[in-house]
Design an enzyme around this catalytic site. Structure first.
Site, mmCIF file in Angstrom:
data_model
loop_
_atom_site.group_PDB
_atom_site.id
_atom_site.type_symbol
_atom_site.label_atom_id
_atom_site.label_comp_id
_atom_site.label_asym_id
_atom_site.label_seq_id
_atom_site.Cartn_x
_atom_site.Cartn_y
_atom_site.Cartn_z
ATOM 1 N N HIS A 174 -0.928 9.607 -3.273
ATOM 2 C CA HIS A 174 -1.260 10.395 -4.469
ATOM 3 C C HIS A 174 -0.152 11.379 -4.830
ATOM 4 O O HIS A 174 -0.129 11.920 -5.940
ATOM 5 C CB HIS A 174 -2.614 11.109 -4.304
ATOM 6 C CG HIS A 174 -2.594 12.335 -3.456
ATOM 7 N ND1 HIS A 174 -3.127 12.372 -2.192
ATOM 8 C CD2 HIS A 174 -2.142 13.587 -3.694
ATOM 9 C CE1 HIS A 174 -3.003 13.594 -1.688
ATOM 10 N NE2 HIS A 174 -2.402 14.346 -2.593
ATOM 11 N N SER A 213 -0.438 18.129 1.232
ATOM 12 C CA SER A 213 -0.647 16.693 1.049
ATOM 13 C C SER A 213 0.576 15.915 1.496
ATOM 14 O O SER A 213 1.711 16.288 1.195
ATOM 15 C CB SER A 213 -0.926 16.378 -0.418
ATOM 16 O OG SER A 213 -2.186 16.843 -0.808
ATOM 17 N N ASP A 242 -4.232 5.979 1.161
ATOM 18 C CA ASP A 242 -3.460 7.030 0.491
ATOM 19 C C ASP A 242 -2.192 7.324 1.282
ATOM 20 O O ASP A 242 -2.028 8.388 1.881
ATOM 21 C CB ASP A 242 -4.333 8.278 0.349
ATOM 22 C CG ASP A 242 -3.662 9.386 -0.452
ATOM 23 O OD1 ASP A 242 -2.677 9.091 -1.158
ATOM 24 O OD2 ASP A 242 -4.137 10.537 -0.361
#
Length: 251
Positions: A65, A201, A108
């Site tokens: 992402h 992230s 992801d």
């Protein structure tokens, strides 16, 4: 009931996509200067957008992402992003997992190829990946590191921070994330005031010196823990895909 769980998960993850990019460390501490030398800052034209970690001379692992932030370069070999970096590499190839459709589907994960190889040094090292699938124990102590927010809605920081987190059992994780698929690890953010936040992230979950997970998402972008568990991609589930790319040096 399964359909309801799936609906709830899809609704949650749709909202998470708007909040997941870039996560930092909650109730952690500054990383010692000569530690975590595999950490990478994934940056776009505005600066740091996601974390990552060096796994070979020319590839960094991050979250799929993070592609939404349009990564352009990788900064290596520094804990302080406010200082000029000695090693900055352009991103020349993005290898997004072929089955990635959004955060929470278990895929992801993305590999970024650097514009040229880097060699291990006193400031840059690679981190090892699992050699095969591993079974993490409930409450096993691991760590997560990154740059970004230290509280929900807080200011950005430039110093790399690190925090210890405990592994949460799959059963407890699914109670808090109905419909959560296989291929994910939960650690921190639940039953504790420690975990990641917006800015981490793509960074690694490290257990016993091995990168076992990739920071994926938390709940609603909130970092006021305790709350729902923090969720990571299980690297061991994707070893064949990763190793094939590292071998061919191409997606």
């Amino acid at each position: 009931m399964y359909a309801l769980h799936q609906f709830m998960l899809i609704h949650v993850l749709t909202c998470l996509r708007q909040n997941a990019l870039g996560s930092e460390i909650i109730n952690g501490e500054k990383a010692p200067e000569n530690s975590l030398l595999y950490m990478a800052s994934v940056q776009n034209k505005y600066g740091h957008s996601c974390g990552g970690f060096l796994v070979s001379e020319d590839f960094v692992v991050t979250a799929a992402h993070c592609d939404e932030g349009n990564p352009r370069r990788i900064v290596l070999g520094t804990h302080d992003l406010s200082k000029p970096a000695d090693t900055v590499k352009d991103v020349i190839m993005k290898c997004i997992h072929p089955y990635y459709i959004g955060v929470g589907n278990g895929n992801d994960i993305m590999l970024l190829k650097l514009s040229s190889e880097v060699q291990p040094s006193k400031s840059i090292q690679m981190i090892k990946l699992p050699s095969s699938e591993i079974k993490l124990k409930e409450n096993e102590r691991c760590l997560v590191a990154g740059w970004g927010l230290t509280k929900t809605g807080g200011p950005l920081v430039h110093q790399l921070r690190v925090v210890n987190v405990s592994v949460i059992s799959p059963e407890v994780c699914r109670e808090n994330w109905p419909g959560l698929p296989d291929g994910l690890i939960c650690a921190g953010g639940y039953g504790t005031n420690k975990g990641f936040c917006q800015g981490d992230s793509g960074g690694p979950l490290i257990c016993n010196g091995t990168a076992v997970g990739v920071v994926s998402f938390n709940k609603w972008g909130r970092c006021d823990y305790p709350d729902a568990p923090n969720v990571y991609v299980d690297i061991a589930k994707h070893l064949d895909w990763i190793n094939e790319i590292l071998k061919k040096k191409h997606c």
